[in-house]
Scaffold this motif. Sequence first.
Motif, PDB file in Angstrom:
ATOM      1  N   PRO A  93     -54.756 -17.382 -16.309  1.00  0.00           N
ATOM      2  CA  PRO A  93     -54.290 -18.742 -16.080  1.00  0.00           C
ATOM      3  C   PRO A  93     -52.780 -18.748 -15.844  1.00  0.00           C
ATOM      4  CG  PRO A  93     -55.097 -18.434 -18.339  1.00  0.00           C
ATOM      5  CD  PRO A  93     -55.303 -17.157 -17.609  1.00  0.00           C
ATOM      6  N   GLN A  94     -52.309 -19.733 -15.123  1.00  0.00           N
ATOM      7  CA  GLN A  94     -50.876 -19.822 -14.847  1.00  0.00           C
ATOM      8  C   GLN A  94     -50.123 -20.124 -16.137  1.00  0.00           C
ATOM      9  OE1 GLN A  94     -49.548 -19.069 -11.923  1.00  0.00           O
ATOM     10  NE2 GLN A  94     -51.611 -18.644 -11.179  1.00  0.00           N
ATOM     11  N   SER A  95     -49.294 -19.193 -16.557  1.00  0.00           N
ATOM     12  CA  SER A  95     -48.537 -19.391 -17.796  1.00  0.00           C
ATOM     13  C   SER A  95     -47.186 -18.695 -17.717  1.00  0.00           C
ATOM     14  CB  SER A  95     -49.330 -18.870 -18.995  1.00  0.00           C
ATOM     15  OG  SER A  95     -49.597 -17.491 -18.825  1.00  0.00           O
ATOM     16  N   GLY A  96     -46.376 -19.064 -16.767  1.00  0.00           N
ATOM     17  CA  GLY A  96     -45.056 -18.475 -16.663  1.00  0.00           C
ATOM     18  C   GLY A  96     -45.098 -17.142 -15.932  1.00  0.00           C
ATOM     19  N   ALA A  97     -44.218 -16.233 -16.343  1.00  0.00           N
ATOM     20  CA  ALA A  97     -44.107 -14.928 -15.691  1.00  0.00           C
ATOM     21  C   ALA A  97     -45.386 -14.117 -15.882  1.00  0.00           C
ATOM     22  CB  ALA A  97     -42.915 -14.179 -16.266  1.00  0.00           C
ATOM     23  N   GLU A  98     -45.863 -13.485 -14.839  1.00  0.00           N
ATOM     24  CA  GLU A  98     -47.103 -12.709 -14.873  1.00  0.00           C
ATOM     25  C   GLU A  98     -46.804 -11.237 -14.634  1.00  0.00           C
ATOM     26  OE1 GLU A  98     -49.803 -14.208 -15.766  1.00  0.00           O
ATOM     27  OE2 GLU A  98     -49.011 -16.222 -15.568  1.00  0.00           O
ATOM     28  N   PHE A  99     -47.679 -10.399 -15.158  1.00  0.00           N
ATOM     29  CA  PHE A  99     -47.597  -8.972 -14.901  1.00  0.00           C
ATOM     30  C   PHE A  99     -48.090  -8.682 -13.481  1.00  0.00           C
ATOM     31  CE2 PHE A  99     -48.119  -8.868 -19.555  1.00  0.00           C
ATOM     32  CZ  PHE A  99     -47.138  -7.955 -19.900  1.00  0.00           C
ATOM     33  N   THR A 100     -47.531  -7.662 -12.870  1.00  0.00           N
ATOM     34  CA  THR A 100     -48.096  -7.146 -11.631  1.00  0.00           C
ATOM     35  C   THR A 100     -49.025  -5.995 -12.018  1.00  0.00           C
ATOM     36  OG1 THR A 100     -46.371  -5.483 -11.299  1.00  0.00           O
ATOM     37  CG2 THR A 100     -45.982  -7.698 -10.355  1.00  0.00           C
ATOM     38  N   SER A 101     -49.905  -5.623 -11.113  1.00  0.00           N
ATOM     39  CA  SER A 101     -50.802  -4.490 -11.369  1.00  0.00           C
ATOM     40  C   SER A 101     -49.996  -3.227 -11.660  1.00  0.00           C
ATOM     41  CB  SER A 101     -51.734  -4.259 -10.184  1.00  0.00           C
ATOM     42  OG  SER A 101     -52.612  -5.328 -10.029  1.00  0.00           O
ATOM     43  N   ALA A 102     -48.935  -3.026 -10.915  1.00  0.00           N
ATOM     44  CA  ALA A 102     -48.100  -1.838 -11.109  1.00  0.00           C
ATOM     45  C   ALA A 102     -47.481  -1.826 -12.512  1.00  0.00           C
ATOM     46  CB  ALA A 102     -47.011  -1.782 -10.044  1.00  0.00           C
ATOM     47  N   GLN A 103     -47.026  -2.982 -12.999  1.00  0.00           N
ATOM     48  CA  GLN A 103     -46.452  -3.042 -14.349  1.00  0.00           C
ATOM     49  C   GLN A 103     -47.498  -2.709 -15.403  1.00  0.00           C
ATOM     50  OE1 GLN A 103     -45.089  -7.114 -14.011  1.00  0.00           O
ATOM     51  NE2 GLN A 103     -42.938  -6.465 -14.137  1.00  0.00           N
ATOM     52  N   LEU A 104     -48.711  -3.249 -15.242  1.00  0.00           N
ATOM     53  CA  LEU A 104     -49.780  -2.992 -16.203  1.00  0.00           C
ATOM     54  C   LEU A 104     -50.139  -1.510 -16.240  1.00  0.00           C
ATOM     55  CD1 LEU A 104     -52.010  -6.076 -15.387  1.00  0.00           C
ATOM     56  CD2 LEU A 104     -50.767  -5.690 -17.530  1.00  0.00           C
ATOM     57  N   VAL A 105     -50.260  -0.899 -15.072  1.00  0.00           N
ATOM     58  CA  VAL A 105     -50.601   0.531 -14.996  1.00  0.00           C
ATOM     59  C   VAL A 105     -49.479   1.373 -15.603  1.00  0.00           C
ATOM     60  CG1 VAL A 105     -51.012   2.449 -13.408  1.00  0.00           C
ATOM     61  CG2 VAL A 105     -52.166   0.263 -13.052  1.00  0.00           C
ATOM     62  N   GLU A 106     -48.241   1.007 -15.318  1.00  0.00           N
ATOM     63  CA  GLU A 106     -47.095   1.746 -15.857  1.00  0.00           C
ATOM     64  C   GLU A 106     -47.053   1.654 -17.395  1.00  0.00           C
ATOM     65  OE1 GLU A 106     -42.304   1.262 -15.711  1.00  0.00           O
ATOM     66  OE2 GLU A 106     -43.366   1.125 -13.794  1.00  0.00           O
ATOM     67  N   LEU A 107     -47.263   0.457 -17.938  1.00  0.00           N
ATOM     68  CA  LEU A 107     -47.272   0.281 -19.396  1.00  0.00           C
ATOM     69  C   LEU A 107     -48.395   1.092 -20.042  1.00  0.00           C
ATOM     70  CD1 LEU A 107     -46.596  -3.537 -19.754  1.00  0.00           C
ATOM     71  CD2 LEU A 107     -45.263  -1.710 -20.819  1.00  0.00           C
ATOM     72  N   CYS A 108     -49.579   1.039 -19.461  1.00  0.00           N
ATOM     73  CA  CYS A 108     -50.716   1.761 -20.027  1.00  0.00           C
ATOM     74  C   CYS A 108     -50.484   3.272 -19.954  1.00  0.00           C
ATOM     75  CB  CYS A 108     -52.002   1.368 -19.308  1.00  0.00           C
ATOM     76  SG  CYS A 108     -53.493   2.000 -20.111  1.00  0.00           S
ATOM     77  N   THR A 109     -49.984   3.743 -18.826  1.00  0.00           N
ATOM     78  CA  THR A 109     -49.706   5.172 -18.676  1.00  0.00           C
ATOM     79  C   THR A 109     -48.679   5.626 -19.704  1.00  0.00           C
ATOM     80  OG1 THR A 109     -50.200   5.069 -16.316  1.00  0.00           O
ATOM     81  CG2 THR A 109     -48.930   6.962 -17.071  1.00  0.00           C
ATOM     82  N   ALA A 110     -47.602   4.863 -19.868  1.00  0.00           N
ATOM     83  CA  ALA A 110     -46.549   5.224 -20.822  1.00  0.00           C
ATOM     84  C   ALA A 110     -47.084   5.270 -22.254  1.00  0.00           C
ATOM     85  CB  ALA A 110     -45.391   4.229 -20.727  1.00  0.00           C
ATOM     86  N   ASN A 111     -47.988   4.356 -22.594  1.00  0.00           N
ATOM     87  CA  ASN A 111     -48.508   4.307 -23.959  1.00  0.00           C
ATOM     88  C   ASN A 111     -49.587   5.351 -24.239  1.00  0.00           C
ATOM     89  OD1 ASN A 111     -47.479   1.949 -25.771  1.00  0.00           O
ATOM     90  ND2 ASN A 111     -47.453   1.211 -23.669  1.00  0.00           N
ATOM     91  N   THR A 112     -50.243   5.859 -23.222  1.00  0.00           N
ATOM     92  CA  THR A 112     -51.297   6.855 -23.445  1.00  0.00           C
ATOM     93  C   THR A 112     -50.853   8.272 -23.108  1.00  0.00           C
ATOM     94  OG1 THR A 112     -52.222   6.455 -21.241  1.00  0.00           O
ATOM     95  CG2 THR A 112     -53.159   5.203 -23.076  1.00  0.00           C
ATOM     96  N   LYS A 113     -49.714   8.431 -22.485  1.00  0.00           N
ATOM     97  CA  LYS A 113     -49.227   9.752 -22.067  1.00  0.00           C
ATOM     98  C   LYS A 113     -49.070  10.692 -23.258  1.00  0.00           C
ATOM     99  CE  LYS A 113     -47.714  11.940 -18.361  1.00  0.00           C
ATOM    100  NZ  LYS A 113     -48.576  12.289 -17.263  1.00  0.00           N
TER     101      LYS A 113
END
Length: 157
Positions: free
Chosen positions: A58-78
Amino acid sequence: MRLRPALVLLPVLVLLAGCAPTPASTPTPSTTAPPSPSPTPTRSATPAPTPTETSEPPQSGAEFTSAQLVELCTANTKALAPDATYFPDMATAEWLDQPSLWFVVIPKTLNGQDSVAVCGIGGSPDAPDVSMHGESLPDGVAEIRQELLTGTSEGDS
């Protein structure tokens, strides 16, 4: 060798695509002529998955991009598998309304073994909250998603 992870991930993507909620269309009043019928698209026997599937929150201000989500997940599981090869172009991100977070799945390989990195990411791009991160075999993704939906996830694994 990207074909092998893609073939392993295909059933997971099909499962996730079938579980995603379909937004309801809302009729809008129109003062113009009625719409002309459009040709019915033909479907192939097996739908081809898109490299990155993203359900919109839902529209709620600033949104993540797919690239940001993938980068965050990669950094946390690396740290769980530092020598793993990640395939971010085959990652999926799905917005889960109930826990209000993104469910991110990134295919990866380590020593010839196919697996996936999974994360639950909430918050905003300025203050992300990675509430869950871990790795699983591809057939465990549906169970992890269900745990997030029911609130029984234990954080990281």
